[in-house]
Write an enzyme that holds these catalytic residues in place. Structure first.
Site, PDB file in Angstrom:
ATOM      1  N   LEU A 112       0.833  -1.204   0.000  1.00 26.57           N
ATOM      2  CA  LEU A 112       0.000   0.000   0.000  1.00 26.57           C
ATOM      3  C   LEU A 112       0.868   1.254   0.000  1.00 26.57           C
ATOM      4  O   LEU A 112       1.888   1.323   0.696  1.00 26.57           O
ATOM      5  CB  LEU A 112      -0.920   0.000   1.226  1.00 26.57           C
ATOM      6  CG  LEU A 112      -1.851  -1.219   1.342  1.00 26.57           C
ATOM      7  CD1 LEU A 112      -2.788  -1.046   2.542  1.00 26.57           C
ATOM      8  CD2 LEU A 112      -2.648  -1.453   0.066  1.00 26.57           C
ATOM      9  N   GLY A 135       1.102  -5.205   1.394  1.00 25.71           N
ATOM     10  CA  GLY A 135       0.062  -5.327   0.377  1.00 25.71           C
ATOM     11  C   GLY A 135       0.517  -6.067  -0.870  1.00 25.71           C
ATOM     12  O   GLY A 135      -0.298  -6.724  -1.535  1.00 25.71           O
ATOM     13  N   ASN A 183       4.582  -7.613   6.639  1.00 22.88           N
ATOM     14  CA  ASN A 183       5.477  -7.005   7.626  1.00 22.88           C
ATOM     15  C   ASN A 183       4.913  -5.751   8.281  1.00 22.88           C
ATOM     16  O   ASN A 183       5.662  -4.949   8.839  1.00 22.88           O
ATOM     17  CB  ASN A 183       6.816  -6.674   6.942  1.00 22.88           C
ATOM     18  CG  ASN A 183       6.650  -5.631   5.851  1.00 22.88           C
ATOM     19  OD1 ASN A 183       5.640  -5.650   5.154  1.00 22.88           O
ATOM     20  ND2 ASN A 183       7.605  -4.733   5.720  1.00 22.88           N
ATOM     21  N   GLU A 184       3.590  -5.614   8.241  1.00 25.33           N
ATOM     22  CA  GLU A 184       2.966  -4.408   8.791  1.00 25.33           C
ATOM     23  C   GLU A 184       3.430  -4.091  10.211  1.00 25.33           C
ATOM     24  O   GLU A 184       3.657  -2.925  10.562  1.00 25.33           O
ATOM     25  CB  GLU A 184       1.426  -4.537   8.764  1.00 25.33           C
ATOM     26  CG  GLU A 184       0.787  -4.282   7.414  1.00 25.33           C
ATOM     27  CD  GLU A 184       0.867  -5.466   6.450  1.00 25.33           C
ATOM     28  OE1 GLU A 184       1.539  -6.464   6.787  1.00 25.33           O
ATOM     29  OE2 GLU A 184       0.283  -5.386   5.356  1.00 25.33           O
TER      30      GLU A 184
END
Lengths: 291, 291, 291
Positions: free
Chosen positions: C97, C142, C166-167
């Site tokens: 994203l 994303g 990996n957010e």
């Protein structure tokens, strides 16, 4: 010796579905129907159940009915604690649902047939006995479902034997409870790919995927099945049975709750001209292959 | 140095169940109860929690209560971000639920005991801290549950040490939330077989099955646990905590929703004469083994 | 030849969300938008979809909108049965994203952006076409979701390329439907650890974990993707599509049922000053790295 076959076809009224065990029947050492042979060794508490419906042990209405009745008889027999399921026909465990039962028949017939498929699975997947599949040949579609519904799967390590829910290859869709049973064994990712591609996995691959628990040389298959069964029967029955129910209840309940809907779906699907045509073509191909 | 044990038993009123963190308590470097020793290294933010209830770290009512209180104290202490759980008793991590608490006692006692088991699990599985199990000995039944409820499991690679939910071996059934925790770690198929057979898996097998994440030589266990903890603590807390909650909420909520029912089930089951007899026989066997 | 790009931006009103296929559009051999290039080979029925938004194929509002529209166009084109998704930018599949869309913008913008993310996933995960990800570069966050939403994942075996959700590394939390998609691919245990740690797995590790299905040398990637696609397209479409729906419906339905709530959660989270600060710092770091 309990090995002598006795032709003891059940004369009792048909069993009510999923009747809980409790009232033990008169003890039966061994019995046989047209399509399945059952031998119970009362000393070990283990029954051997052999599909003997050549050429390929198709799960016909007759075989499925005998299968459910046999399971119920054993379930109600306190002398029986475990069942080994195998084939009396060389090279094939079971070829799955009998396509002739799904082709050119009446709605009533389709209903009766599908109810028998459901009934078999509900009894086998929900059995309180220890169930071991000794897979001594190929086992596509419904044959794979029978194996998946047991507690443990041992397969002859012959790479010519394959196993899988290959319905998609025939242009049909495995019902949700076939899928649920499969996911419980191999997990979501493997099931998603295998079901979409209608894969038939050769024995070594089936073992790698976890679809079968163990491979053994063909000549050691029955010996190994007996040894595994003995290990499972070393456990006290009651706690094991409650544990099994805990693990399988959600998936069993799902079919019980949607049984009539599932029959309707099957009939709607199977009655389509396009599906009937696919199945006729498939049967033609099988006939040609034979000759 | 935070290694000197201080006898700092909580004088506050008993904690309300699952109270969210927020009001930090007065900072405590280390404290100890009768059964669990806790040391917090404020520089790293890591607490070491050691079961010290010889001979086998049975999860008695007293130990469970101290466990829950200790977890709550650490949870409410902003200086603490992670907990390493291990044993101060050689060769055993924890032998699981204390059978003497389940044998020949009153209904009230069974209720209190089972609520303490639930409480411990709700706090540990739902902890917002990073939890690492340093499994330095065998870990059957409830001991295995403690390990399964952590974020990461490191086990001494001694094949004499085994781990598993072996309740079925004793003729009892692991409750559904033991099962849910197990399935979340090893998947449905391995859990189904292991639970039915009440398997105790030697360390190498436990590692192969995914029941433990890593094996290390016994003398490197604590060093490795500290290194793993440091890796986890390198992450920002808030996102990690929300992620953990997202992964575990469904299973935690299931017990919260059925807590009283689960207590009733336990009492009904444990009160059966057949179960009491099994447990008495098991305790006899343990006594004989000791002498 | 279908390789010549045609600028065929849709002039129709924006597609209604999740409109079922049926009315085929006028056939289009290939088309391109600003950010995605699409080429359809009508002889094989396979479309090639390439992200071409340098430097890192960020999933901006514009790219996401083009992605959804392109998927819809192909879905409605009977000549198209499968899509290979890959990148036209070296070393990166997609960086996930676009953070600039989440930083310092209005509530309206956040709403529009998040709805576009949802829409893309609903179309891709629910696509009736065969979808193969040819992952020719790194694929965090994303970007990983896009790969996870395909039917099959092939990755260049370059250990410098990594993939993962990996957010948590950025201090943000993957939404529940990212998590559901991940769990369906790698199972609960691997997902729990990987999500909590925000792990980026190098290609070989991603393969070991089952996050990608296959590794091939970079120069063979497109050839392999075409071969895999041909295998999938050997199956009859209808049964495969119904099977895919059966496998994915529960997870798709969950977002459809909670879509507005999910948007609200995103906005609340992203609007926090602490989160905005983290994202700004992360963008600063990226800028410095570039120069």
């Amino acid at each position: 010796c309990c090995r002598s076959p006795a032709w003891d076809r059940p004369s009792r009224p048909p069993p009510s579905p999923l009747q809980p065990p409790g009232r033990p029947l008169a003890p039966c050492r061994s019995f046989s129907n047209n399509k399945i042979q059952v031998e119970l060794d009362e000393s070990s508490g283990v029954a051997m159940m052999k599909f003997k419906s050549p050429p390929v042990n198709s799960l016909s209405l007759e075989l499925l009915t005998e299968f459910s009745i046999s399971l119920e008889k054993l379930e109600n027999n306190r002398a029986c604690r475990g069942v080994i399921i195998t084939s009396a026909v060389p090279k094939i465990f079971s070829s799955g649902l009998d396509i002739t039962e799904m082709c050119g028949k009446s709605m009533e017939h389709y209903t009766e047939f599908w109810r028998a498929v459901q009934e078999m699975w509900l009894r086998l997947y929900g059995s309180s006995m220890v169930t071991v599949a000794a897979i001594n040949g190929s086992s596509p579609a419904g044959g794979c479902l029978v194996a998946l519904s047991c507690d443990y799967r041992i397969m002859a390590e012959n790479p010519k034997f394959s196993i899988g829910l290959n319905e998609a290859q025939l242009g049909i869709v495995a019902p949700f409870w076939f899928k649920d049973t499969f996911v419980n064994v191999v997990g979501h990712r493997i099931a998603e790919r295998s079901l979409q591609m209608g894969s038939l996995h050769p024995a070594p691959e089936a073992h790698r995927l976890g679809l079968v628990d163990e491979l053994v040389p063909e000549e050691k298959l029955m010996e190994k099945a007996a040894a595994v069964m003995a290990q499972w029967l070393a456990l006290p029955d009651h706690a094991r049975q409650l544990t099994k129910t805990m693990m399988r209840k959600a998936v069993l309940d799902r079919l019980v709750a949607h049984r009539e809907e599932d029959i309707k779906n099957f009939i709607t699907f199977i009655s389509k001209e396009s599906i009937q045509k696919s199945l006729r073509m498939y049967m033609e191909m099988l006939k040609k292959r034979k000759s």
